[in-house]
Design an enzyme around this catalytic site. Sequence first.
Site, mmCIF file in Angstrom:
data_model
loop_
_atom_site.group_PDB
_atom_site.id
_atom_site.type_symbol
_atom_site.label_atom_id
_atom_site.label_comp_id
_atom_site.label_asym_id
_atom_site.label_seq_id
_atom_site.Cartn_x
_atom_site.Cartn_y
_atom_site.Cartn_z
ATOM 1 N N ASP A 116 21.420 28.104 -36.536
ATOM 2 C CA ASP A 116 21.695 29.139 -35.541
ATOM 3 C C ASP A 116 22.745 28.621 -34.553
ATOM 4 O O ASP A 116 22.694 27.477 -34.120
ATOM 5 C CB ASP A 116 20.402 29.507 -34.786
ATOM 6 C CG ASP A 116 20.498 30.858 -34.114
ATOM 7 O OD1 ASP A 116 19.732 31.768 -34.477
ATOM 8 O OD2 ASP A 116 21.362 31.018 -33.217
ATOM 9 N N THR B 79 23.974 31.950 -29.906
ATOM 10 C CA THR B 79 24.807 32.857 -29.112
ATOM 11 C C THR B 79 23.927 33.370 -27.971
ATOM 12 O O THR B 79 22.768 32.969 -27.834
ATOM 13 C CB THR B 79 25.255 34.071 -29.952
ATOM 14 O OG1 THR B 79 24.076 34.845 -30.272
ATOM 15 C CG2 THR B 79 25.967 33.666 -31.236
ATOM 16 N N ALA C 201 21.396 35.694 -39.664
ATOM 17 C CA ALA C 201 22.345 35.519 -38.559
ATOM 18 C C ALA C 201 23.356 36.652 -38.571
ATOM 19 O O ALA C 201 23.931 36.981 -39.611
ATOM 20 C CB ALA C 201 23.063 34.183 -38.685
ATOM 21 N N ALA C 202 23.558 37.244 -37.402
ATOM 22 C CA ALA C 202 24.525 38.340 -37.301
ATOM 23 C C ALA C 202 24.747 38.649 -35.837
ATOM 24 O O ALA C 202 23.935 38.307 -34.981
ATOM 25 C CB ALA C 202 23.996 39.590 -38.012
ATOM 26 N N THR D 126 20.752 46.360 -42.781
ATOM 27 C CA THR D 126 20.257 47.412 -41.895
ATOM 28 C C THR D 126 20.392 48.796 -42.527
ATOM 29 O O THR D 126 21.274 49.008 -43.368
ATOM 30 C CB THR D 126 21.054 47.381 -40.573
ATOM 31 O OG1 THR D 126 20.751 48.537 -39.815
ATOM 32 C CG2 THR D 126 22.558 47.359 -40.808
ATOM 33 N N ASP D 127 19.579 49.729 -42.062
ATOM 34 C CA ASP D 127 19.704 51.111 -42.549
ATOM 35 C C ASP D 127 20.985 51.786 -42.036
ATOM 36 O O ASP D 127 21.393 52.824 -42.559
ATOM 37 C CB ASP D 127 18.470 51.943 -42.163
ATOM 38 C CG ASP D 127 18.220 52.063 -40.666
ATOM 39 O OD1 ASP D 127 18.970 51.442 -39.876
ATOM 40 O OD2 ASP D 127 17.280 52.790 -40.288
ATOM 41 N N GLU D 128 21.611 51.187 -41.009
ATOM 42 C CA GLU D 128 22.786 51.840 -40.415
ATOM 43 C C GLU D 128 23.962 51.922 -41.379
ATOM 44 O O GLU D 128 24.887 52.706 -41.164
ATOM 45 C CB GLU D 128 23.212 51.108 -39.134
ATOM 46 C CG GLU D 128 22.115 51.092 -38.087
ATOM 47 C CD GLU D 128 22.595 50.802 -36.677
ATOM 48 O OE1 GLU D 128 23.804 50.760 -36.452
ATOM 49 O OE2 GLU D 128 21.718 50.631 -35.809
ATOM 50 N N TYR E 175 29.670 47.668 -35.916
ATOM 51 C CA TYR E 175 28.513 46.880 -36.372
ATOM 52 C C TYR E 175 28.117 47.270 -37.789
ATOM 53 O O TYR E 175 28.039 46.425 -38.691
ATOM 54 C CB TYR E 175 27.319 47.069 -35.413
ATOM 55 C CG TYR E 175 25.998 46.609 -36.011
ATOM 56 C CD1 TYR E 175 25.751 45.264 -36.276
ATOM 57 C CD2 TYR E 175 24.994 47.536 -36.332
ATOM 58 C CE1 TYR E 175 24.542 44.848 -36.840
ATOM 59 C CE2 TYR E 175 23.786 47.123 -36.891
ATOM 60 C CZ TYR E 175 23.563 45.776 -37.146
ATOM 61 O OH TYR E 175 22.377 45.368 -37.715
ATOM 62 N N LYS F 249 28.237 45.181 -41.374
ATOM 63 C CA LYS F 249 27.046 44.914 -42.212
ATOM 64 C C LYS F 249 27.260 45.500 -43.615
ATOM 65 O O LYS F 249 26.912 44.880 -44.613
ATOM 66 C CB LYS F 249 25.781 45.503 -41.575
ATOM 67 C CG LYS F 249 25.314 44.830 -40.300
ATOM 68 C CD LYS F 249 24.881 43.377 -40.469
ATOM 69 C CE LYS F 249 23.575 43.214 -41.196
ATOM 70 N NZ LYS F 249 23.135 41.778 -41.191
ATOM 71 N N ASN G 166 14.941 50.393 -37.440
ATOM 72 C CA ASN G 166 14.832 49.754 -36.114
ATOM 73 C C ASN G 166 13.535 48.968 -35.955
ATOM 74 O O ASN G 166 12.457 49.512 -36.158
ATOM 75 C CB ASN G 166 14.865 50.812 -35.007
ATOM 76 C CG ASN G 166 16.237 51.394 -34.814
ATOM 77 O OD1 ASN G 166 16.792 51.989 -35.731
ATOM 78 N ND2 ASN G 166 16.785 51.224 -33.633
ATOM 79 N N ARG H 272 26.643 57.070 -26.272
ATOM 80 C CA ARG H 272 27.300 56.007 -27.049
ATOM 81 C C ARG H 272 28.401 56.641 -27.900
ATOM 82 O O ARG H 272 28.178 57.704 -28.510
ATOM 83 C CB ARG H 272 26.246 55.347 -27.945
ATOM 84 C CG ARG H 272 26.767 54.327 -28.917
ATOM 85 C CD ARG H 272 25.653 53.792 -29.809
ATOM 86 N NE ARG H 272 24.854 52.769 -29.173
ATOM 87 C CZ ARG H 272 23.755 52.228 -29.704
ATOM 88 N NH1 ARG H 272 23.311 52.639 -30.881
ATOM 89 N NH2 ARG H 272 23.090 51.291 -29.073
ATOM 90 N N GLY I 112 30.432 57.674 -30.923
ATOM 91 C CA GLY I 112 30.101 57.772 -32.361
ATOM 92 C C GLY I 112 28.611 57.634 -32.650
ATOM 93 O O GLY I 112 28.222 57.216 -33.746
#
Length: 349
Positions: free
Chosen positions: A35, A38, A84-85, A132-134, A157, A161, A186, A288, A290
């Site tokens: 890690d 950050t 890690a992201a 991620t589901d995004e 983001y 991904k 989430n 936010r 978009g």
Amino acid sequence: MKRTILITGGAGFIGSHVLRLLVNKYPSTLFVNLDKLTYAGNLENLKDISKKENYSFEKGDINNAQFVNLLFEKYQFASVIHLAAESHVDRSITNPNEFIMTNIVGTTNLLNAAKKLWAGNYDGKKFYHISTDEVYGSLGKEGFFTENTPYDPRSPYSASKASSDHIVRAYFHTYKMPVVISNCSNNYGGNQFPEKLIPLVINNIKKNKPIPIYGKGDNIRDWLYVKDHAVAIETIFKKGKLGETYNIGGNNEWTNLELVKKLCQVMDIELGRKIGTSEKLITFVTDRAGHDMRYAIDASKIKQELGWQPSLTFEEGIVLTAKWYLENETWLENIVSGEYQNYYKKQYL
Ligand code: NAD
Ligand code: DAU
């Protein structure tokens, strides 16, 4: 030498829960946590396991290919669980480049190091990429994301991904690398950095500060308790088929406004305040850019093929979460008193 598994991003929110689960459950396996620490990485998250014999920490940056290669040589990793992201959508809107570097280049560096070390001998090896589901984009009122939903990422983001997912799959097809991917909804629970909605709201309620809701608060997310995600990751790591993707979700959709109202009630009870006190803090702020409208996961594949499903109801999980932040006041204060102050001012004030 013990079987050695690399966990990246283990000092972060989900990574620390995954490490706690695995280090305690598999004492004869060595887990190495790589890690960079950050702003989101916090060794406090791991203090209960940091002295265990089967745990080791390496501070380093996955963007540094030379360092990553040396680490693979040193430990001869049998497998990788890559978490890690850069993970916060709002930060990706103000500073996309770090997301491109860590999420895309960093992931590729890890793949290259594993490919070099394993040199085509993939027996017992696995490279597990956490996504991620995004990546699937934004849903309307109907429908769910399945593993076959076409990718349609809409923030820097999620685009980073999505790109890393494509690269991981490309290494499966091109080099026959033993990869597996999961895409989760989430997460919520203890140890989450308070830039994310739920811990941010808890912190603001504690301090009687306005609760910022983007737009009208009608965006929908599907929430999963982080410890259930950790168990899903363990399950996929052990039983997931190579080259496959598994969606993970809580089957638990809330509009942001309804979720925050629920959390306000829980906090009023926990803090011994009159019900309705915290709700008065709700403030609608600029949306936010978009902003994806709805995420909802169809998790039937992991349930049917691997036998995983969430163990907690949201009612149980949200109370545990509120209690965690109230009981871990120093953890929260250490974070919100630092660099985060500047971020908060820029984002909200
Ligand atoms: P987080 O931001 O809490 O933690 C990320 C960790 O990665 C931190 O410890 C950080 O120090 C480390 N890191 C960042 N850049 C690094 C680099 N260049 N080199 C080495 N380490 C670095 O994130 P999280 O919420 O725990 O998410 C973990 C993973 O799960 C991410 O890949 C994220 O995309 C994915 N995910 C998160 C959620 C969620 O709801 N939080 C849901 C689905 C998927
Ligand atoms: O879906 C999985 C993703 O969930 C992960 O891949 C990401 O790493 C993780 O950060 C999370 O992304 P979201 O953008 O959905 O989470 P966040 O907690 O930032 O926001 C949740 C919802 O709440 C979203 O619709 C935006 C809204 N929101 C968020 C904040 C921080 C607000 O209304 N106000 C806020 O102050």
